[in-house]
Scaffold this active site. Structure first.
Site, PDB file in Angstrom:
ATOM      1  N   TYR A 192      -8.443  14.442  -8.730  1.00  0.00           N
ATOM      2  CA  TYR A 192      -7.396  13.770  -9.511  1.00  0.00           C
ATOM      3  C   TYR A 192      -6.399  14.795 -10.055  1.00  0.00           C
ATOM      4  CZ  TYR A 192      -5.205  10.617 -12.866  1.00  0.00           C
ATOM      5  OH  TYR A 192      -4.300   9.867 -13.571  1.00  0.00           O
TER       6      TYR A 192
ATOM      7  N   ASP B  98       0.883  -1.157   0.000  1.00  0.00           N
ATOM      8  CA  ASP B  98       0.000   0.000   0.000  1.00  0.00           C
ATOM      9  C   ASP B  98       0.925   1.211   0.000  1.00  0.00           C
ATOM     10  OD1 ASP B  98      -1.493   2.221   0.656  1.00  0.00           O
ATOM     11  OD2 ASP B  98      -2.668   1.234   2.218  1.00  0.00           O
ATOM     12  N   VAL B  99       0.966   1.947  -1.130  1.00  0.00           N
ATOM     13  CA  VAL B  99       1.991   2.990  -1.308  1.00  0.00           C
ATOM     14  C   VAL B  99       1.865   4.146  -0.318  1.00  0.00           C
ATOM     15  CG1 VAL B  99       2.478   2.521  -3.736  1.00  0.00           C
ATOM     16  CG2 VAL B  99       0.672   4.175  -3.124  1.00  0.00           C
TER      17      VAL B  99
ATOM     18  N   ILE C 164      -5.014   6.553 -21.589  1.00  0.00           N
ATOM     19  CA  ILE C 164      -4.409   5.244 -21.854  1.00  0.00           C
ATOM     20  C   ILE C 164      -5.443   4.182 -21.479  1.00  0.00           C
ATOM     21  CG2 ILE C 164      -2.433   3.735 -21.427  1.00  0.00           C
ATOM     22  CD1 ILE C 164      -1.693   6.487 -22.608  1.00  0.00           C
TER      23      ILE C 164
END
Lengths: 188, 255
Positions: free
Chosen positions: B157, B64-65, B192
């Site tokens: 975001y 979990d970053v 992407i």
């Protein structure tokens, strides 16, 4: 070129001093590009690299002669434009898309001539938008000059490596982009 | 054949799917030893298996970053099982499309923890790990085109990806002054076609076609293209490139 056809991609280099043009030629050859001696529409083209010349030593706006501005700066922008038109014609003759890479003069203290760099940047973006639907990518490499946070000046090989990347299929989705090679100078 | 990252250890976060997964595989093809991290253990096991099937070298570490303890574990495992760390790809990210007025504080906080705190810890602990390796290194932070321009309905975001852009520039200057130096750059993908996008908008060919039509190059972005750009920013070709924003978006941002 993007489809990895049987014959190697053909590239042409327009402008640039012999050292930088030579470094770009070497870098393109390492990517498997056949570098033509001159831009010849009849031969078809996959890659065009236009290297703008430095147009002035460090001068203030006040000391810049209008004749120099229109003659040298205007002349260099025109040369870029003509190379783009010729290069695109040659790419269309081959019909396989293509990649254009502009190389700006180093950003340094040429205050009055920063306009050349920004002119080339916007030419890059406008051309990218217009030529994208044909599969022709257009990007610009922006070298730095002088001292950098990384502690050394930008070498011709640094510029050439970025040009070769922008020209290669590895940059297949990259167009209209700035590729700054300045050891962190602009970030500071 | 010697790859562009031969024998160098690189940590790729969010490597279980999308851009991270393709990047881990591409780096391994170029000779890197890859520590693939993420929360999805099944996805992690399968990407490691796919790399092994191509004779590449990789491990998976659950991650979990946003948690520093997890980061420390990732780095210890990379160092002990693969060797001194050369690079970090801070790729793990969360995406949210929601109008500003409807975005809750908790949702904003979640985005911040994964997208900003995750990258911050990756750079901070990456610097330490690279210093222990004794050799120069490189870090790539995956931001977004939406970290450079606004996009209606994606305030949280865009804000977090913009933060990654600023984090990168400062880290690049500090990284250049380190001994040995560390280069730090940000990548700004356009649209992407990954689970991050399909999870928000649905996995639908008509939508992919619409995104392609709206892109100057008239193609949909694929994770492979981002993997190539990340490889460029990590490797020696970009030895003099640091602190830059590399936009790879099919021309979307040129307008």
């Amino acid at each position: 070129m993007e489809d990895a056809a049987t014959s190697p991609p053909v590239g042409a280099i327009v402008g640039g001093d012999p050292v930088l043009a030579g470094a770009v030629r070497e870098a393109l050859r390492r990517e498997g590009v056949e570098v033509a001696e001159r831009l010849d529409a009849a031969e078809g083209l996959d890659i065009l690299v236009f290297i703008a010349r430095e147009v002035a030593a460090s001068v203030s706006f006040a000391a810049t002669r209008v004749e120099d501005l229109s003659g040298r700066l205007g002349g260099e922008l025109k040369a870029a434009f003509v190379a783009l038109q010729d290069g695109v014609s040659a790419m269309r003759a081959k019909g396989a898309g293509g990649a254009v890479v502009f190389v700006s003069p180093p950003s340094a203290d040429h205050r009055a001539f920063d306009a050349l760099q920004q002119g080339l940047r916007l030419l890059t973006k406008a051309a990218a938008l217009e030529l994208g639907p044909e599969g022709i990518r257009v990007n610009i490499v922006l070298p730095g000059a002088g001292d950098t946070p990384l502690g050394r000046a930008c070498a011709p090989a640094d510029v050439a490596a970025s040009v070769a990347f922008a020209a290669s299929p590895r940059a297949h989705f990259m167009t209209g982009a700035d590729l700054v090679v300045d050891g962190g100078r602009l970030a500071a | 054949m010697t790859g562009r990252l031969q024998d160098r250890v690189v940590i790729v976060t969010g490597a279980t799917k999308g851009i991270g997964r393709e990047t881990a595989k591409q780096l391994a093809r170029e000779g890197a030893k890859v520590a693939c991290t993420g929360r999805d253990r099944e996805g992690g096991a399968s990407v490691v298996a796919e790399i092994a099937a191509e004779d590449g070298r990789a491990i998976f570490v659950p991650h979990d970053v946003a948690r520093e303890a997890d980061w420390r574990n990732v780095i210890v495992r990379a160092e002990t099982e693969l060797g001194g760390v050369y690079g970090v790809v801070n790729n793990a990210g969360a995406f949210l499309v929601k109008p500003l007025a409807e975005t809750s504080e908790a949702e904003f906080q979640d985005m911040f923890e994964i997208n900003v705190q995750g990258a911050f810890l990756g750079v901070k602990l990456g610097f330490e790990a690279i210093a222990r390796s004794g050799a120069p290194g490189a870090i790539v932070n995956v931001s977004s085109l939406m970290g450079q321009v606004g996009f209606p309905g994606a305030t949280a975001y865009c804000a977090t990806k913009g933060a990654v852009t600023g984090l990168t520039k400062t880290a690049a200057i500090e990284g250049a002054a380190r001994t040995p130096p560390v280069r730090v750059n940000s990548l700004h993908p356009g649209v992407i076609w990954t689970p991050m996008i399909t999870g928000q908008f649905g996995d639908d060919q008509a939508l992919a076609d619409a995104f392609a039509a709206d892109t100057p190059l008239k193609i949909i972005g694929l994770p492979q293209y981002m993997a190539d750009a990340i490889l460029f920013l990590l490797g020696d070709e970009s030895a003099h490139v640091t602190g830059i924003e590399l936009t790879v978006d099919g021309g979307r941002g040129a307008d």
